[in-house]
Design a protein around this motif. Structure first.
Motif, PDB file in Angstrom:
ATOM      1  N   TYR A  47      32.984  45.975  41.693  1.00  0.00           N
ATOM      2  CA  TYR A  47      34.010  47.110  41.625  1.00  0.00           C
ATOM      3  C   TYR A  47      35.140  47.050  42.250  1.00  0.00           C
ATOM      4  O   TYR A  47      34.858  46.944  43.704  1.00  0.00           O
ATOM      5  CB  TYR A  47      33.360  48.442  41.571  1.00  0.00           C
ATOM      6  N   TYR A  48      36.311  46.955  41.638  1.00  0.00           N
ATOM      7  CA  TYR A  48      37.726  46.858  42.571  1.00  0.00           C
ATOM      8  C   TYR A  48      38.644  48.230  42.181  1.00  0.00           C
ATOM      9  O   TYR A  48      38.796  48.315  40.929  1.00  0.00           O
ATOM     10  CB  TYR A  48      38.275  45.683  42.485  1.00  0.00           C
ATOM     11  N   HIS A  49      38.687  48.986  43.305  1.00  0.00           N
ATOM     12  CA  HIS A  49      39.883  50.127  42.976  1.00  0.00           C
ATOM     13  C   HIS A  49      41.318  49.740  42.593  1.00  0.00           C
ATOM     14  O   HIS A  49      41.756  48.860  43.549  1.00  0.00           O
ATOM     15  CB  HIS A  49      39.944  51.009  44.241  1.00  0.00           C
ATOM     16  N   SER A  50      41.698  49.719  41.349  1.00  0.00           N
ATOM     17  CA  SER A  50      43.066  49.203  41.095  1.00  0.00           C
ATOM     18  C   SER A  50      43.959  50.455  41.003  1.00  0.00           C
ATOM     19  O   SER A  50      43.786  51.147  39.974  1.00  0.00           O
ATOM     20  CB  SER A  50      42.611  48.349  39.863  1.00  0.00           C
ATOM     21  N   GLU A  51      45.108  50.215  41.539  1.00  0.00           N
ATOM     22  CA  GLU A  51      45.913  51.115  41.527  1.00  0.00           C
ATOM     23  C   GLU A  51      47.368  50.813  40.943  1.00  0.00           C
ATOM     24  O   GLU A  51      47.841  49.840  41.389  1.00  0.00           O
ATOM     25  CB  GLU A  51      46.570  51.994  43.007  1.00  0.00           C
ATOM     26  N   GLN A  52      47.839  51.480  39.681  1.00  0.00           N
ATOM     27  CA  GLN A  52      49.023  50.824  39.250  1.00  0.00           C
ATOM     28  C   GLN A  52      50.143  50.825  40.112  1.00  0.00           C
ATOM     29  O   GLN A  52      50.427  51.858  41.108  1.00  0.00           O
ATOM     30  CB  GLN A  52      49.247  51.902  38.024  1.00  0.00           C
ATOM     31  N   GLY A  53      50.920  49.747  40.329  1.00  0.00           N
ATOM     32  CA  GLY A  53      51.903  49.490  41.032  1.00  0.00           C
ATOM     33  C   GLY A  53      51.461  48.611  42.413  1.00  0.00           C
ATOM     34  O   GLY A  53      52.258  48.246  43.211  1.00  0.00           O
ATOM     35  N   LYS A  54      50.227  48.699  42.504  1.00  0.00           N
ATOM     36  CA  LYS A  54      49.840  47.910  43.840  1.00  0.00           C
ATOM     37  C   LYS A  54      49.078  46.767  43.670  1.00  0.00           C
ATOM     38  O   LYS A  54      48.402  46.792  42.665  1.00  0.00           O
ATOM     39  CB  LYS A  54      49.088  48.978  44.707  1.00  0.00           C
ATOM     40  N   LYS A  55      49.403  45.686  44.472  1.00  0.00           N
ATOM     41  CA  LYS A  55      48.802  44.573  44.315  1.00  0.00           C
ATOM     42  C   LYS A  55      47.345  44.560  44.397  1.00  0.00           C
ATOM     43  O   LYS A  55      46.747  45.035  45.210  1.00  0.00           O
ATOM     44  CB  LYS A  55      49.221  43.481  45.220  1.00  0.00           C
ATOM     45  N   LEU A  56      46.552  43.784  43.478  1.00  0.00           N
ATOM     46  CA  LEU A  56      45.102  43.638  43.647  1.00  0.00           C
ATOM     47  C   LEU A  56      44.667  42.223  43.606  1.00  0.00           C
ATOM     48  O   LEU A  56      44.977  41.407  42.794  1.00  0.00           O
ATOM     49  CB  LEU A  56      44.348  44.499  42.472  1.00  0.00           C
ATOM     50  N   ASP A  57      44.132  42.037  44.660  1.00  0.00           N
ATOM     51  CA  ASP A  57      43.415  40.521  44.850  1.00  0.00           C
ATOM     52  C   ASP A  57      41.709  40.574  44.531  1.00  0.00           C
ATOM     53  O   ASP A  57      41.093  41.165  45.314  1.00  0.00           O
ATOM     54  CB  ASP A  57      43.440  40.052  46.211  1.00  0.00           C
ATOM     55  N   VAL A  58      41.589  39.703  43.607  1.00  0.00           N
ATOM     56  CA  VAL A  58      40.358  39.630  43.223  1.00  0.00           C
ATOM     57  C   VAL A  58      39.722  38.179  43.295  1.00  0.00           C
ATOM     58  O   VAL A  58      40.559  37.225  42.756  1.00  0.00           O
ATOM     59  CB  VAL A  58      39.821  40.052  41.467  1.00  0.00           C
ATOM     60  N   PRO A  59      39.003  37.699  44.216  1.00  0.00           N
ATOM     61  CA  PRO A  59      38.456  36.484  44.526  1.00  0.00           C
ATOM     62  C   PRO A  59      38.507  35.482  43.258  1.00  0.00           C
ATOM     63  O   PRO A  59      37.566  36.190  42.342  1.00  0.00           O
ATOM     64  CB  PRO A  59      37.434  36.493  45.266  1.00  0.00           C
ATOM     65  N   GLU A  60      38.780  34.225  43.230  1.00  0.00           N
ATOM     66  CA  GLU A  60      38.736  33.466  41.889  1.00  0.00           C
ATOM     67  C   GLU A  60      37.274  33.178  41.668  1.00  0.00           C
ATOM     68  O   GLU A  60      37.021  33.259  40.470  1.00  0.00           O
ATOM     69  CB  GLU A  60      39.296  32.124  42.381  1.00  0.00           C
ATOM     70  N   ASP A  61      36.490  33.163  42.559  1.00  0.00           N
ATOM     71  CA  ASP A  61      34.827  32.964  42.394  1.00  0.00           C
ATOM     72  C   ASP A  61      34.317  34.213  41.437  1.00  0.00           C
ATOM     73  O   ASP A  61      33.598  34.117  40.446  1.00  0.00           O
ATOM     74  CB  ASP A  61      34.151  32.595  43.559  1.00  0.00           C
ATOM     75  N   ILE A  62      34.724  35.377  41.927  1.00  0.00           N
ATOM     76  CA  ILE A  62      34.280  36.489  41.235  1.00  0.00           C
ATOM     77  C   ILE A  62      35.073  36.431  39.533  1.00  0.00           C
ATOM     78  O   ILE A  62      34.018  36.595  38.628  1.00  0.00           O
ATOM     79  CB  ILE A  62      34.881  37.857  41.957  1.00  0.00           C
ATOM     80  N   LEU A  63      36.188  36.179  39.362  1.00  0.00           N
ATOM     81  CA  LEU A  63      36.706  35.999  38.256  1.00  0.00           C
ATOM     82  C   LEU A  63      35.827  35.066  37.326  1.00  0.00           C
ATOM     83  O   LEU A  63      35.689  35.150  36.282  1.00  0.00           O
ATOM     84  CB  LEU A  63      38.142  35.680  38.351  1.00  0.00           C
ATOM     85  N   ALA A  64      35.717  33.853  38.083  1.00  0.00           N
ATOM     86  CA  ALA A  64      35.088  32.757  37.309  1.00  0.00           C
ATOM     87  C   ALA A  64      33.709  33.083  36.717  1.00  0.00           C
ATOM     88  O   ALA A  64      33.161  32.687  36.000  1.00  0.00           O
ATOM     89  CB  ALA A  64      35.029  31.668  38.258  1.00  0.00           C
ATOM     90  N   ARG A  65      33.008  33.975  37.610  1.00  0.00           N
ATOM     91  CA  ARG A  65      31.748  34.459  37.301  1.00  0.00           C
ATOM     92  C   ARG A  65      31.582  35.600  36.353  1.00  0.00           C
ATOM     93  O   ARG A  65      30.541  35.798  35.625  1.00  0.00           O
ATOM     94  CB  ARG A  65      30.923  34.530  38.617  1.00  0.00           C
ATOM     95  N   ALA A  66      32.849  36.300  36.141  1.00  0.00           N
ATOM     96  CA  ALA A  66      32.419  37.588  35.271  1.00  0.00           C
ATOM     97  C   ALA A  66      32.262  37.288  33.669  1.00  0.00           C
ATOM     98  O   ALA A  66      32.994  36.562  32.976  1.00  0.00           O
ATOM     99  CB  ALA A  66      33.810  38.346  35.517  1.00  0.00           C
ATOM    100  N   LYS A  67      30.936  37.848  33.325  1.00  0.00           N
ATOM    101  CA  LYS A  67      30.844  37.727  31.847  1.00  0.00           C
ATOM    102  C   LYS A  67      31.256  38.872  30.918  1.00  0.00           C
ATOM    103  O   LYS A  67      31.785  38.751  29.987  1.00  0.00           O
ATOM    104  CB  LYS A  67      29.122  37.776  31.691  1.00  0.00           C
ATOM    105  N   TYR A  68      31.545  39.972  31.765  1.00  0.00           N
ATOM    106  CA  TYR A  68      31.859  41.549  31.240  1.00  0.00           C
ATOM    107  C   TYR A  68      33.085  41.858  32.094  1.00  0.00           C
ATOM    108  O   TYR A  68      32.683  41.883  33.267  1.00  0.00           O
ATOM    109  CB  TYR A  68      30.949  42.330  30.844  1.00  0.00           C
ATOM    110  N   PHE A  69      34.022  42.359  31.469  1.00  0.00           N
ATOM    111  CA  PHE A  69      35.197  42.779  32.413  1.00  0.00           C
ATOM    112  C   PHE A  69      35.822  44.092  31.920  1.00  0.00           C
ATOM    113  O   PHE A  69      36.097  44.251  30.685  1.00  0.00           O
ATOM    114  CB  PHE A  69      36.367  41.582  32.499  1.00  0.00           C
ATOM    115  N   ALA A  70      35.700  45.193  32.708  1.00  0.00           N
ATOM    116  CA  ALA A  70      35.903  46.523  32.578  1.00  0.00           C
ATOM    117  C   ALA A  70      37.369  46.582  33.376  1.00  0.00           C
ATOM    118  O   ALA A  70      37.571  46.624  34.534  1.00  0.00           O
ATOM    119  CB  ALA A  70      34.995  47.508  32.849  1.00  0.00           C
ATOM    120  N   THR A  71      38.482  47.082  32.758  1.00  0.00           N
ATOM    121  CA  THR A  71      39.702  47.368  33.208  1.00  0.00           C
ATOM    122  C   THR A  71      40.491  48.416  32.629  1.00  0.00           C
ATOM    123  O   THR A  71      40.203  48.871  31.404  1.00  0.00           O
ATOM    124  CB  THR A  71      40.468  45.860  33.416  1.00  0.00           C
ATOM    125  N   LEU A  72      41.539  48.901  33.184  1.00  0.00           N
ATOM    126  CA  LEU A  72      42.500  49.863  32.593  1.00  0.00           C
ATOM    127  C   LEU A  72      44.007  49.062  32.338  1.00  0.00           C
ATOM    128  O   LEU A  72      44.441  48.964  30.931  1.00  0.00           O
ATOM    129  CB  LEU A  72      42.809  50.940  33.325  1.00  0.00           C
TER     130      LEU A  72
END
Length: 367
Positions: A47-72
């Protein structure tokens, strides 16, 4: 970060990863996260707290493993970052805000909306605004602040029994408006882009908050359909007292209502139609709306959306007569995250069993 062990292990590598980049602090989404982990024991949640207008860094290995992705609203730059992702669950009612993103335009990853989670609270907003208007509450409240007792101001009430609500876009929100309106003794008519002539076609196949909405499409006394201007005008000719705008924003629905539509409403109902827009500001030609309010073509307007947002302080809409404006908050509720996680869980169940996803976006139609 939420979910999963703090130190990577072989066991965690075997678990399917659900990635969440959402606008609540993790504790604000705790019920949804716990429900997900309780149902799917073989899942790890990041879980990553994503605030609009602010940069969010999600590690590449996490993105590469994600099977399901929930976002706004947050997405990686391209679908290449999500090689294992089976679906992206948006926690918004629409996806027009990412319609130009490469993941939308160039990938085939299924995109699903949270359509259905907004029905109860937005229907309450619509009915509240209609009652505030019909009971002349803004003026009464002003008098309270002025410490003035002026009973005459509150005597011209028009109650809702026998009045007609026309719902332009009979989706989950419109269906809950219909349920509440019917309980108040109102007549309901519905408009959809495509014809709904069979019982099956009138059913709601999306997510429904239990005990709400119109699952079988039973409330409207009449249905109208079509995307041509004459089709829309036929619907607007039906002596509508409350017009609820609940269509998605597409090329077709941009400036769907302008002066000809407001004139049609006025001709059909000279006592005045009250217009409530909970869709997107661009669905209405805003300068035309301001003119319609000044010219008395409609009795007033309740707007939770404007064009643009935020609405500039010098925009003439602010001071137009009989207008109530809120800053795009009608969809807010303290159980929003919990409901949206329910949609995610349902879609994971369906994806794993090969079923049809709930609220999957048709990229060609735009919703």
């Amino acid at each position: 970060m939420g979910g999963g062990p703090e130190v990577p292990s072989k066991d965690s590598d075997k678990k399917e990863l659900v990635l969440c980049t959402l606008p609540w602090p993790e504790e604000g989404a705790r019920k949804g996260i716990d429900g997900l982990k309780e149902e799917f024991k073989d899942f790890e949640v990041k879980y990553y707290h994503s605030e609009q207008g602010k940069k969010l860094d999600v590690p590449e290995d996490i993105l590469a493993r994600a099977k399901y992705f929930a976002t706004l609203f947050w997405l990686p730059s391209s679908a290449k970052a999500l090689p294992k992702t089976k679906l992206i669950q948006f926690f918004s009612a629409g996806t027009n805000h990412i319609a130009q993103h490469p993941i939308y335009t160039d990938s085939k990853i299924p995109l699903c909306s949270a359509n259905g989670v907004h029905g109860p609270q937005i229907a309450e907003w619509v009915i509240m605004m209609d009652l505030v208007h019909s009971h002349n509450f803004p003026r009464l409240y002003d008098l309270q602040k002025e410490k003035k007792w002026a009973q005459k101001v509150g005597m011209g009430v028009s109650d809702r029994v026998g009045k007609r609500v026309g719902i332009l876009g009979y989706g989950s929100i419109g269906r809950q408006v219909a349920r509440v309106a019917k309980a108040m003794g109102m007549d309901v008519i519905a408009y959809t882009a495509s014809p709904r002539k069979t019982p099956e076609s009138k059913e709601d196949n999306g997510y429904i908050v239990p005990g709400t909405g119109d699952p079988n499409g039973e409330f409207p006394s009449a249905w109208y359909s079509g995307t041509a201007k004459e089709d829309v005008h036929e619907f607007l000719k039906q002596e509508i007292d409350l017009l609820v705008i609940a269509v998605p924003l597409t090329k077709t629905t941009t400036h769907f209502l302008s002066i000809p539509e407001f004139e049609t409403l006025h001709k059909s109902n000279p006592r005045g139609t009250y217009v409530a827009n909970i869709a997107r500001g661009q669905v209405i030609d805003q300068p035309a709306l301001v003119k319609a309010l000044h010219d008395g073509l409609i009795s007033g307007a309740a707007l939770d959306v404007t064009d643009p947002e935020p609405l500039p302080a010098d925009d003439p809409l602010w001071t137009a007569p009989n207008v109530l404006i809120t800053p795009h908050v009608s969809g807010s509720t303290d159980v929003y995250a919990e409901r949206a996680f329910e949609v995610l869980r349902e879609n994971i169940r369906r994806e794993r069993s090969g079923g049809k996803l709930v609220n999957e976006v048709d990229r060609g139609r735009g919703y």
